[in-house]
Design a protein around this motif. Structure first.
Motif, PDB file in Angstrom:
ATOM      1  N   THR A   1     -22.271  28.961  15.647  1.00 44.17           N
ATOM      2  CA  THR A   1     -22.170  28.842  14.192  1.00 44.17           C
ATOM      3  C   THR A   1     -22.624  30.125  13.505  1.00 44.17           C
ATOM      4  OG1 THR A   1     -22.624  26.481  14.403  1.00 44.17           O
ATOM      5  CG2 THR A   1     -22.772  27.421  12.202  1.00 44.17           C
TER       6      THR A   1
ATOM      7  N   GLU B   1     -18.915  33.113  -0.234  1.00 43.26           N
ATOM      8  CA  GLU B   1     -17.755  33.560  -1.004  1.00 43.26           C
ATOM      9  C   GLU B   1     -18.092  33.717  -2.483  1.00 43.26           C
ATOM     10  OE1 GLU B   1     -13.910  34.713  -2.021  1.00 43.26           O
ATOM     11  OE2 GLU B   1     -14.795  34.520  -0.025  1.00 43.26           O
TER      12      GLU B   1
ATOM     13  N   THR C   1     -13.872  36.944   5.414  1.00 39.01           N
ATOM     14  CA  THR C   1     -12.895  35.862   5.591  1.00 39.01           C
ATOM     15  C   THR C   1     -13.550  34.493   5.468  1.00 39.01           C
ATOM     16  OG1 THR C   1     -13.211  36.044   8.006  1.00 39.01           O
ATOM     17  CG2 THR C   1     -11.354  37.245   7.020  1.00 39.01           C
ATOM     18  N   PHE C   2     -14.369  34.291   4.427  1.00 41.17           N
ATOM     19  CA  PHE C   2     -15.032  32.999   4.224  1.00 41.17           C
ATOM     20  C   PHE C   2     -14.041  31.950   3.709  1.00 41.17           C
ATOM     21  CE2 PHE C   2     -18.169  36.304   3.036  1.00 41.17           C
ATOM     22  CZ  PHE C   2     -19.066  36.100   4.078  1.00 41.17           C
ATOM     23  N   PRO C   3     -14.303  30.671   4.023  1.00 38.94           N
ATOM     24  CA  PRO C   3     -13.562  29.611   3.336  1.00 38.94           C
ATOM     25  C   PRO C   3     -13.797  29.709   1.829  1.00 38.94           C
ATOM     26  CG  PRO C   3     -14.811  28.726   5.194  1.00 38.94           C
ATOM     27  CD  PRO C   3     -15.254  30.151   5.023  1.00 38.94           C
ATOM     28  N   LEU C   4     -12.828  29.278   1.037  1.00 37.77           N
ATOM     29  CA  LEU C   4     -12.917  29.429  -0.417  1.00 37.77           C
ATOM     30  C   LEU C   4     -14.113  28.693  -1.013  1.00 37.77           C
ATOM     31  CD1 LEU C   4      -9.167  29.198  -1.481  1.00 37.77           C
ATOM     32  CD2 LEU C   4     -10.620  31.232  -1.296  1.00 37.77           C
ATOM     33  N   ASP C   5     -14.592  27.618  -0.358  1.00 39.43           N
ATOM     34  CA  ASP C   5     -15.716  26.857  -0.896  1.00 39.43           C
ATOM     35  C   ASP C   5     -17.056  27.288  -0.318  1.00 39.43           C
ATOM     36  OD1 ASP C   5     -15.239  25.984   1.659  1.00 39.43           O
ATOM     37  OD2 ASP C   5     -15.490  23.841   1.212  1.00 39.43           O
ATOM     38  N   SER C   6     -17.076  28.392   0.418  1.00 39.93           N
ATOM     39  CA  SER C   6     -18.316  28.847   1.051  1.00 39.93           C
ATOM     40  C   SER C   6     -19.280  29.418   0.015  1.00 39.93           C
ATOM     41  CB  SER C   6     -17.992  29.923   2.094  1.00 39.93           C
ATOM     42  OG  SER C   6     -19.169  30.583   2.529  1.00 39.93           O
TER      43      SER C   6
ATOM     44  N   GLN D   1     -17.302  36.243   9.807  1.00 37.89           N
ATOM     45  CA  GLN D   1     -16.778  36.060   8.455  1.00 37.89           C
ATOM     46  C   GLN D   1     -17.383  37.066   7.488  1.00 37.89           C
ATOM     47  OE1 GLN D   1     -17.834  31.961   7.829  1.00 37.89           O
ATOM     48  NE2 GLN D   1     -15.929  31.167   8.699  1.00 37.89           N
TER      49      GLN D   1
ATOM     50  N   ARG E   1     -20.013  32.873  14.131  1.00 35.96           N
ATOM     51  CA  ARG E   1     -18.849  32.725  13.265  1.00 35.96           C
ATOM     52  C   ARG E   1     -19.162  33.235  11.856  1.00 35.96           C
ATOM     53  NH1 ARG E   1     -18.640  27.524  13.049  1.00 35.96           N
ATOM     54  NH2 ARG E   1     -17.987  27.418  15.207  1.00 35.96           N
TER      55      ARG E   1
END
Length: 297
Positions: A268, A288, A280-285, A275, A271
């Motif tokens: 974890t 981010e 390259t984070f998820p949009l809800d991170s 990122q 990863r």
């Protein structure tokens, strides 16, 4: 081969050295509801404080490289009744320690205990430009009472002859900006070792933006060093990426169930570092939307 693929290959085997600085959220309780702190809007449900057994286990696990343990994150450290026991426990294992306090509970007895302890760094979070500004920002604290507590501690430190390196902090924001210079002059003359002007944080958008000027988007993405250099553990043992994730939105593991070193080298965390390096984070991170990695949109 694209740079992104080179970084991915590198992160398959790269593990940074264990952190030299940790934030331990020893208590989530606070007696103030400061407007610039998530306490003012409520925290996620977790144990009110970290148990001494868990704290001692963490110290035993991470003390190998003699790190600095910041015994605060979301709450007021002086409200943890085992504070001085853990300071001395950590000191006996060659760890440095620090607390950041609002000084509302800084009685002469507690001041003497601080001066007799192995605490390395003491920081006062004051923002005491004026009574009107301070009491509006930090309800229900009383300006003169807290100011007196801090000055009384400094007097005792002079009599004692030694004590932790002592800093007083003011946050630069719209409310304080024009009053910072007299604040610095007053407290540098009072006997503190340093005055820190802290940048304003929105805590990933949890509190109102009170920056002095409207922030412009940064032209380029800026990776954050936290996942490579810092450790942060919440009151229930949850490891999170940084001290701003006080609600545990991005859990990385739990030290009540595994050693921090295993979490630090786990998939974890790996990863997250990948990122962070590639943006390259998820949009809800939370990363981010963090002030430290904000990019042009």
């Amino acid at each position: 081969m694209p740079l992104w693929h080179n970084i991915t290959e590198l992160m398959d085997y790269y593990i940074p050295p264990l952190p030299s600085i940790y934030w331990l959220d020893i208590t989530r309780r606070c007696n103030l509801r400061c407007l610039m702190c998530p306490q003012s809007c409520g925290l996620s449900p977790r144990p009110a404080q970290m148990s001494l057994d868990l704290l001692k286990g963490i110290v035993d696990d991470i003390c190998g490289n003699r790190p600095l343990l910041k015994l605060y994150a979301s709450g007021e450290p002086l409200l943890h009744e085992g504070l001085f026991e853990i300071i001395d426990y950590a000191g006996a294992r060659a760890c440095r320690t620090m607390i950041h306090t609002n000084a509302t509970s800084l009685t002469p007895e507690i001041a003497r205990r601080i001066l007799s302890s192995s605490l390395t760094f003491l920081s006062f979070s004051f923002d005491g430009c004026s009574r009107e500004v301070y009491e509006r920002l930090r309800p229900p604290a009383a300006f003169e009472e807290v100011r007196s507590n801090i000055r009384q501690y400094l007097d005792l430190r002079r009599l004692h002859g030694h004590g932790p390196h002592t800093t007083i902090e003011i946050i630069r924001m719209r409310d304080t900006d024009l009053l910072i210079q007299p604040f610095v002059e007053e407290w540098m003359a009072s006997g503190v070792d340093d005055v820190r002007i802290a940048p304003y944080l929105t805590w990933h958008g949890l509190v109102e933006d009170r920056h002095v000027e409207q922030r412009l988007p940064m032209p380029l993405y800026k990776p954050c060093a936290a996942p490579f250099q810092h450790g942060c553990i919440l009151s229930d043992g949850t490891a999170v990426p940084c001290c701003l994730d006080i609600n545990g939105e991005l859990p990385l593991g739990n030290v009540a169930r595994q050693r921090f070193q295993e979490i630090w080298s786990g998939d974890t965390y790996r990863r997250l570092r990948l990122q962070m390096l590639t943006g390259t984070f998820p949009l809800d991170s939370i990363c981010e939307r963090c002030d430290n990695t904000i990019r042009e949109t």
